[in-house]
Enzyme design. Structure first.
Site, mmCIF file in Angstrom:
data_model
loop_
_atom_site.group_PDB
_atom_site.id
_atom_site.type_symbol
_atom_site.label_atom_id
_atom_site.label_comp_id
_atom_site.label_asym_id
_atom_site.label_seq_id
_atom_site.Cartn_x
_atom_site.Cartn_y
_atom_site.Cartn_z
ATOM 1 N N TYR A 142 16.883 12.543 -18.641
ATOM 2 C CA TYR A 142 16.947 13.995 -18.799
ATOM 3 C C TYR A 142 16.237 14.728 -17.656
ATOM 4 C CZ TYR A 142 18.551 13.126 -23.584
ATOM 5 O OH TYR A 142 19.255 12.709 -24.679
ATOM 6 N N LYS A 193 17.884 -1.249 -22.694
ATOM 7 C CA LYS A 193 19.131 -1.973 -22.418
ATOM 8 C C LYS A 193 18.898 -2.824 -21.169
ATOM 9 C CE LYS A 193 22.983 -1.202 -23.754
ATOM 10 N NZ LYS A 193 23.831 -2.108 -24.556
ATOM 11 N N ASP A 226 21.161 -0.808 -28.600
ATOM 12 C CA ASP A 226 22.358 -0.746 -29.460
ATOM 13 C C ASP A 226 22.176 -1.645 -30.685
ATOM 14 O OD1 ASP A 226 22.373 -2.853 -27.649
ATOM 15 O OD2 ASP A 226 24.550 -2.949 -27.495
ATOM 16 N N ASP A 250 15.930 9.798 -28.349
ATOM 17 C CA ASP A 250 16.600 10.985 -28.873
ATOM 18 C C ASP A 250 17.577 10.565 -29.980
ATOM 19 O OD1 ASP A 250 17.511 13.530 -29.135
ATOM 20 O OD2 ASP A 250 18.383 13.706 -27.140
ATOM 21 N N ASP A 254 16.801 10.499 -34.379
ATOM 22 C CA ASP A 254 17.655 11.296 -35.269
ATOM 23 C C ASP A 254 18.310 10.400 -36.311
ATOM 24 O OD1 ASP A 254 17.026 13.667 -34.145
ATOM 25 O OD2 ASP A 254 19.022 14.164 -33.438
#
Ligand code: NAD
Length: 369
Positions: A142, A193, A226, A250, A254
């Site tokens: 970001y 990852k 993942d 992020d 959530d």
């Protein structure tokens, strides 16, 4: 000794309504436990824009830097949607996070037994759940440069963002996760990852380094993000603390939050480096926004904001037992069946108002003495 200081920035929409209930709890600690705080109120977001033409003044920023903890309600609302990007309410919040350098974002996912039916998952998967996601908040994709939308060589365009992490950025958030784990179940799972991203390889190596050199007593595991997402919905109770980067954090936070039901229940903390007092720079806020659809109607659930204050007790003021007292009071009120409108199930019933919920929690605190 002076009382610790709290700067309250209630903000917009339901922010002031839920914060009024937090103030009852703060008052209770002064009256009944002899634990006083010096509380000051100021403006942020749209309410600051209305008065000052900016969502956060320099003077308020300075107060936030000096306070032992900042409690924030929520910012934003349709009235401000037309404003220029530079003065939108959210800019006030982003400025606070950036200038206080709040790199460690703590998002607990805790399921109170009384609300286990609220989750989209089976009751036995979520009842009693208590995990903490630590998300790196000030770096990663970001913020990485280069970024932008550029022309490519074939007459089209290319969108670029850069995932970038330094050793120190990874180590400091890893330390914050290990510190937390020591106060909880003593387990950290780091997610990245590393199978497809170099920044993920570095992340894994640096988290391992911090573990081996500084926190060998904490159990550490690594998981691809993942696979972590799948495990979070398959059997979330396997986790204690999860540490991950800004982007994966992020999404994963959530996802974990929704395991527990309503947005009105979710607290958060954003912590920076320890200051001269030994306390970290800290901002506590509910995850929800300003909920303009219910603002001013006494319908907002104040629990997310009250649990955010409980996090302040634990992480800024070293009052873990008092934090637990607040959490137990919330649990007791829910177990008794009190529900704000957002927590009403299909069976219906009469919801309590924002203020009634606050009063019930204060009563439950009285009962805990
Ligand atoms: P929101 O979180 O404000 O509301 C989403 C839904 O959840 C609404 O139906 C709302 O009524 C409900 N809800 C939220 N909090 C609740 C509570 N405590 N009790 C009961 N119900 C609750 O998100 P949104 O509608 O997407 O955004 C509204 C405004 O808030 C926008 O201006 C947005 O930019 C802003 N926002 C601010 C923050 C923040 O201050 N950190 C976060 C998210 C959104």
């Amino acid at each position: 000794m002076a009382n610790p200081s709290i700067l309250i920035l209630a903000g917009d929409g339901i922010g002031p309504e839920v914060m009024a209930e937090v103030k009852k709890i703060i008052g209770w600690f002064g009256d009944k436990r002899g634990i006083g705080f010096d509380v000051e109120d100021d403006l942020v977001g749209g309410s600051a824009y209305d008065v000052h033409g900016t969502p956060l003044t320099d003077a308020t920023m300075a107060k936030a830097q000096a306070a032992d903890a900042v409690l924030l309600g929520a910012v934003g609302g349709p009235k401000y949607d037309v404003l220029d990007f530079s003065v939108k309410p959210e800019r006030g919040l982003l400025r606070l996070r950036k200038e206080m350098d709040l790199f460690s974002n703590l998002r607990p996912a805790q399921c109170f037994d009384a609300l286990a039916d609220f989750s989209s998952l089976k009751k036995e998967v979520v009842a009693g759940l208590d995990i903490m996601i630590v998300r790196e908040l000030t770096s990663g994709v970001y913020f990485g440069e280069p970024r932008g939308i550029f022309p490519d060589n074939e007459g089209g365009r290319v969108g670029v963002n850069t995932q970038r992490y330094t050793t120190e950025e990874i180590r400091r958030v890893a330390r914050s996760a290990f510190e937390l784990a020591r106060r909880r179940g003593n387990k950290v799972c780091s997610m990245e990852k590393a199978n497809v991203m170099e920044s993920g390889i570095l992340w894994r190596e640096e988290v391992q380094w911090v573990h081996d050199n500084e926190y060998p007593d904490v159990e550490l595991s690594h998981m691809y993000a993942d696979a972590g997402a799948m495990q979070l919905v398959r059997w979330p109770k396997q986790f204690d603390v999860i540490v991950t980067d800004n982007l994966f954090g992020d999404l994963l936070s959530d996802c974990a939050a929704m395991l527990t039901g309503s947005l009105g229940m979710l607290p958060s903390a954003s912590l920076g480096a320890p200051t001269a007092t030994g306390r970290p720079k800290a901002l506590y806020e509910p995850v929800h926004g300003s909920a303009p659809d219910i603002a001013g109607q006494g319908k907002a659930n104040p629990i997310a904001c009250i649990l955010s204050f409980a996090m302040a007790l634990r992480y800024s003021f070293d009052l873990g037992e008092e934090a637990t007292r607040v959490e137990r009071a919330v649990e007791a009120v829910l177990a008794d069946g009190a529900r704000t409108a957002d927590l009403m199930g299909p069976e219906g019933g009469v919801p309590v108002s924002t203020a009634e919920m606050g009063d019930l929690i204060v009563k439950a605190l009285d009962a805990s003495l």
